[in-house]
Scaffold this active site. Sequence first.
Site, mmCIF file in Angstrom:
data_model
loop_
_atom_site.group_PDB
_atom_site.id
_atom_site.type_symbol
_atom_site.label_atom_id
_atom_site.label_comp_id
_atom_site.label_asym_id
_atom_site.label_seq_id
_atom_site.Cartn_x
_atom_site.Cartn_y
_atom_site.Cartn_z
ATOM 1 N N SER A 138 -3.021 2.674 -0.886
ATOM 2 C CA SER A 138 -2.620 3.806 -1.348
ATOM 3 C C SER A 138 -2.690 4.027 -2.947
ATOM 4 C CB SER A 138 -0.941 4.042 -1.119
ATOM 5 O OG SER A 138 -0.305 5.152 -1.830
ATOM 6 N N TYR B 8 7.727 0.497 -0.716
ATOM 7 C CA TYR B 8 6.242 1.199 -0.151
ATOM 8 C C TYR B 8 4.964 0.767 -1.503
ATOM 9 C CZ TYR B 8 2.562 4.228 1.216
ATOM 10 O OH TYR B 8 1.341 4.926 1.545
#
Length: 260
Positions: free
Chosen positions: A151, A165
């Site tokens: 990400s 996350y």
Amino acid sequence: MTDPTRLFDVAGKVVVVTGGSRGIGYGIAEGFVRAGATVYICARKAEDCEKAAAELSAHGECQPLSANLGSVEGARAFAAQLAERESRVDVLVNNAGNIWVEKLADYPESGWDKVFDLNVKGVFFLVQAMMPLLEASARHDDPARIINIGSIDAFHVPEHETYAYSSSKAAVHMLTRHLALKLAPKHITVNVVAPGRYRSQLLENAIELEGAEELLAPIPLKRFAEGPDLAGAAIYLSSRAGSFVTGAMLPVDGGHGTTL
């Protein structure tokens, strides 16, 4: 010299895409299916996995295998199922992941563990379990490929309180580099594709709340990522064109990762 028309050819490869029943995983799986690969998708819910595979089979060959990859046992069970069907795996795309959003004061241990169990532990132990199948494919001139979906939140600080996350994706990026170094002698490449804001149901919900203009503001190319963007990156890394690339972090984010 390789025929330039075949630089991005992945036809005939056996490809596994975890979390392939929706979102980024579905988009990547569709790209490989349409390109002539034999694709296995997995998801925790068998019904969702079978439905997605049936849709994707309209474009080529796609098979469903349900699995819970958030545990060592689940990863090993999935690899065993796959070994009953295939003698090798050419490409493993580790896409399955969780996210948890909560204020700092209220962030629960259970949420932290749920994210790390799938996003980091699940990736490592699935790679471990899949090594015999990957090694069966690996060749000096055509390595087996592992592609971890990271990400851009591992490159910069996200706006929302997604502590586990963003931390887990940073861990995936470092794990990728570590695996790339250790697996290079076995002719297995390991790379990251790091998506930016992807046109998913989660994003659609955010658009309703915040507006598309607000969400597009930090993205220099002024659009959201879509399935073909992520599929193209994965196919590049899986083809002859990407066979000498390992340990790389490839942002697919419209330039968003270059901003703070």
